[in-house]
Write a protein that holds these residues in place. Structure first.
Motif, short mmCIF file in Angstrom:
data_model
loop_
_atom_site.label_atom_id
_atom_site.label_comp_id
_atom_site.label_asym_id
_atom_site.label_seq_id
_atom_site.Cartn_x
_atom_site.Cartn_y
_atom_site.Cartn_z
N ASN A 1 0.87 -1.17 0.00
CA ASN A 1 0.00 0.00 0.00
C ASN A 1 0.91 1.23 0.00
OD1 ASN A 1 0.23 1.10 2.93
ND2 ASN A 1 -0.13 -1.11 3.20
N LEU A 2 0.37 2.34 -0.44
CA LEU A 2 1.20 3.53 -0.62
C LEU A 2 1.65 4.12 0.70
CD1 LEU A 2 -0.38 5.51 -3.62
CD2 LEU A 2 1.56 3.95 -3.59
N TRP B 1 4.78 1.65 1.30
CA TRP B 1 5.82 1.67 0.26
C TRP B 1 6.21 3.11 -0.08
CZ3 TRP B 1 6.38 3.63 -4.71
CH2 TRP B 1 7.48 3.16 -5.43
N GLY B 2 5.23 3.98 -0.24
CA GLY B 2 5.50 5.33 -0.72
C GLY B 2 5.77 6.36 0.35
N VAL C 1 -1.78 11.19 0.19
CA VAL C 1 -0.41 10.72 -0.06
C VAL C 1 0.39 11.75 -0.84
CG1 VAL C 1 0.97 8.92 -1.22
CG2 VAL C 1 -1.10 8.30 0.05
N THR D 1 6.83 14.45 -0.06
CA THR D 1 6.87 13.03 0.32
C THR D 1 7.69 12.82 1.58
OG1 THR D 1 6.59 12.27 -1.97
CG2 THR D 1 7.61 10.73 -0.43
N ASN E 1 3.90 8.06 -6.86
CA ASN E 1 2.72 8.30 -6.02
C ASN E 1 1.72 9.22 -6.72
OD1 ASN E 1 3.82 6.74 -3.98
ND2 ASN E 1 4.52 8.48 -2.76
N THR F 1 -0.01 7.31 -9.54
CA THR F 1 -0.92 6.28 -9.04
C THR F 1 -2.19 6.88 -8.45
OG1 THR F 1 0.96 4.85 -8.55
CG2 THR F 1 -1.12 4.34 -7.46
N ARG F 2 -2.04 7.86 -7.58
CA ARG F 2 -3.20 8.42 -6.89
C ARG F 2 -4.01 9.38 -7.77
NH1 ARG F 2 -4.26 8.61 -1.32
NH2 ARG F 2 -4.03 6.47 -0.59
N GLU G 1 -2.69 -0.21 -6.13
CA GLU G 1 -2.01 1.09 -6.11
C GLU G 1 -0.51 0.91 -5.90
OE1 GLU G 1 -5.38 4.18 -4.35
OE2 GLU G 1 -3.72 3.54 -3.10
N ALA G 2 -0.14 0.07 -4.95
CA ALA G 2 1.28 -0.15 -4.68
C ALA G 2 1.99 -0.77 -5.87
CB ALA G 2 1.45 -1.03 -3.44
N ALA H 1 2.47 1.87 -8.50
CA ALA H 1 3.52 2.83 -8.12
C ALA H 1 4.90 2.23 -8.31
CB ALA H 1 3.33 3.25 -6.66
#
Length: 547
Positions: free
Chosen positions: A34-35, A38-39, A109, A279, A369, A372-373, A389-390, A393
């Motif tokens: 998940n972001l 991971w993000g 995010v 980020t 990110n 993806t989002r 999503e992950a 990304a």
């Protein structure tokens, strides 16, 4: 090729590679699919980790090469990066805690997530996301340029007889960076940043103590630099008067004061508009972490000031650089090779190269990110699961790095540099929607979109029209302020146009009763902190597993 220097370089490169892959198990979560994990590294980094991460993110390898290179080349605005990195921290002390709070309350995010929630406008969020990606791509490319400069000075990866062999070390660096970023997400650059910053601080502190002692002290260094600039200006007086070449100097003349000030101020405003900066901030565990880092990060500005002086040291040491025309970006690596023992030169080269890997990883994650989002989930697959999503990304982070590699290999270095300068101009145009949006909902969503479009279009057009002695377009970051002959930073001019259009259109659209959308946030969201309802810490710092 100095075998000892190369061996030291390879040792540290292998060390950070191991750390990059090991980071997947550092502060391990249940999974990285998940972001948030991971993000954003679990949104749980404290002051110590965040200081290294954000510092490693902002002070890139290209910074450590380009800033002293401007002084070595005699640019009168060479020091502008030092004041702008001082000015930026009081600014972020004010607005970034608010962005952290609303983002953690609503699970945002990216900055474009906030814009979507605040203004209920997919087009405006898309504009912010696309701008962020466009601004980030050439920035990643410049990190690879930094690695290539080091490799060139070391004498590896420059075999002109074979294109593939000549660029093989860069391919290896790219592949390693891509692999551990894909595997470990933001945890990889957070862990590697420790090694990077320790090496950088060590190298710079040793350099500013050891080299002046070898060259007769700072007085002799400054005298040598000024003598070099004066000699150049005397020999090229006619060409300077005709505008064929620029005059060299260490202090901006009165005519350049506004140029210097606006460039520093505009760059400060733009710095934390970059997605990778946001980020790093959103990965922290509380508002207090952000404030403490705003107070502590100026230590990097002190380091940057010392680093900038190495441009003058290179002149005093008689460093000459390769290229036609000579490439000043080689000055500092060449200085290290000429003046230091082989083993310490290897440490210095490793510091610069690792200094490229950390920001490049964060930048690619930030761009992924955004995609993806705010593009994939917003327009392509609105029902995407956290795992999807992950996965998206991770793939996009590889694509972004590949695009940066193409920049380096297929395009001229000056083109990549010009695009990075444009990146600052572009990302500055998202300031009204993001920063002003943290304080007021008065601006109309379509007015903000119109202001962004005008700022982007006009700013890019102005930049295209700037020429220099070496190129016809995108020749620099300065233009005369409208109606005057005073040069100022293009980004500031474009931002003023952006703000004027935004204000005027807001008044008009409100008078016409155009729908303003629904604000998903409320005032209390901007003051929320860790532990408040809906803002629980994502990762318990005292436990090895997800809390």
């Amino acid at each position: 090729m100095d075998v000892l220097a190369v061996s030291i370089f390879v040792f540290f490169f292998l060390l950070v590679t191991i750390l990059g892959f090991a980071a997947a198990r550092w502060r391990r979560a249940d999974n990285l699919d998940n972001l948030d994990e991971w993000g954003l590294g679990g949104r749980g980094f404290g002051t110590f980790i965040a200081w290294f991460l954000i510092g490693g993110d902002l002070y890139t390898a290209y910074t450590f090469i380009a800033v002293p290179a401007t002084l070595y080349a005699g640019s009168v605005v060479g020091f502008f990066a030092v004041p702008y990195t001082i000015v930026v921290y009081p600014i972020i002390f004010l607005f970034l805690p608010r962005l952290w709070s609303v983002s953690h309350r609503h699970g945002y995010v990216t900055p474009a997530d906030f814009v979507q929630g605040r203004y209920d406008s997919k087009p405006l969020a898309l504009a912010v996301a696309v701008t962020g990606i466009l601004a980030t791509m050439p920035y990643i490319a410049l990190q690879l340029v930094g690695i290539e400069v080091v490799l060139q000075v070391m004498g590896i990866g420059v075999d002109e007889g074979s294109w593939l062999v000549g660029h093989l070390p860069l391919f290896v660096a790219f592949g390693v960076l891509a692999a551990y970023t894909y595997s470990s997400g933001l945890r990889a650059p957070a862990l590697i940043a420790f090694v990077k910053d320790i090496l950088i601080y060590t190298v710079i502190i040793v350099a500013v103590i050891y080299l002046p002692a070898q060259l007769g002290g700072w007085d002799a260094i400054f005298s040598a630099a000024q003598g070099s600039f004066d000699a150049f200006n005397t020999e090229n007086a006619d060409a300077i008067a005709a505008g064929e070449v620029g005059a060299k100097g260490s202090i901006p003349p009165a005519a350049a004061h506004w140029a210097y000030a606006s460039l520093a101020f505009g760059s400060a405003l733009a710095l934390f508009m970059y997605p990778h900066s946001v980020t790093g901030v959103l990965s922290t565990r509380s508002r207090s972490v952000i404030r403490r880092n705003a107070a502590l990060l100026p230590a990097y500005s002190f380091l940057l000031g010392l680093l900038a002086l190495l441009g003058f040291v290179a002149i005093a040491a008689g460093v000459t650089v390769a290229g036609d025309p000579p490439n000043p970006q080689l000055a500092v690596p060449q200085l290290f090779e000429n003046e230091f023992p082989s083993w310490f030169a290897g440490v210095a080269f490793a510091a610069i190269a690792i200094g490229a890997l950390v920001p490049a990883a964060i930048m690619s994650i930030a761009a992924a990110n955004l995609w993806t989002r705010n593009i994939y989930k917003a327009f392509i697959n609105q029902d995407a699961t956290p795992k999807q999503e992950a996965s998206q990304a991770k793939i996009v982070s590889l694509v972004v790095k590949f695009g940066a590699l193409v920049f380096v290999l297929a395009l001229s270095k000056s083109f990549a540099i010009n695009l990075q300068l444009l990146g600052g101009l572009w990302v500055l145009q998202t300031l009204p929607a993001i920063v002003l949006g943290l304080y007021t909902r008065w601006f109309h969503r379509w007015a903000l979109f119109g202001g962004w479009a005008v700022g982007m279009g006009w700013g890019t057009w102005l930049a295209y029209g700037v020429s220099s002695p070496t190129q016809a377009h995108f020749g620099g970051p300065l233009v005369p302020f409208p109606g005057t002959e005073t040069n100022v930073y293009i980004g500031v001019v474009a931002l003023l146009a952006n703000l004027v259009v935004t204000v005027v259109l807001t008044v008009v659209l409100r008078a016409m009763g155009v729908d303003e959308g629904t604000d998903q946030t409320q005032e209390s969201d901007y003051r929320a902190d860790a532990g408040d309802e809906g803002v629980e810490e994502e990762l318990d710092l005292t436990a090895p597993a997800h809390g």
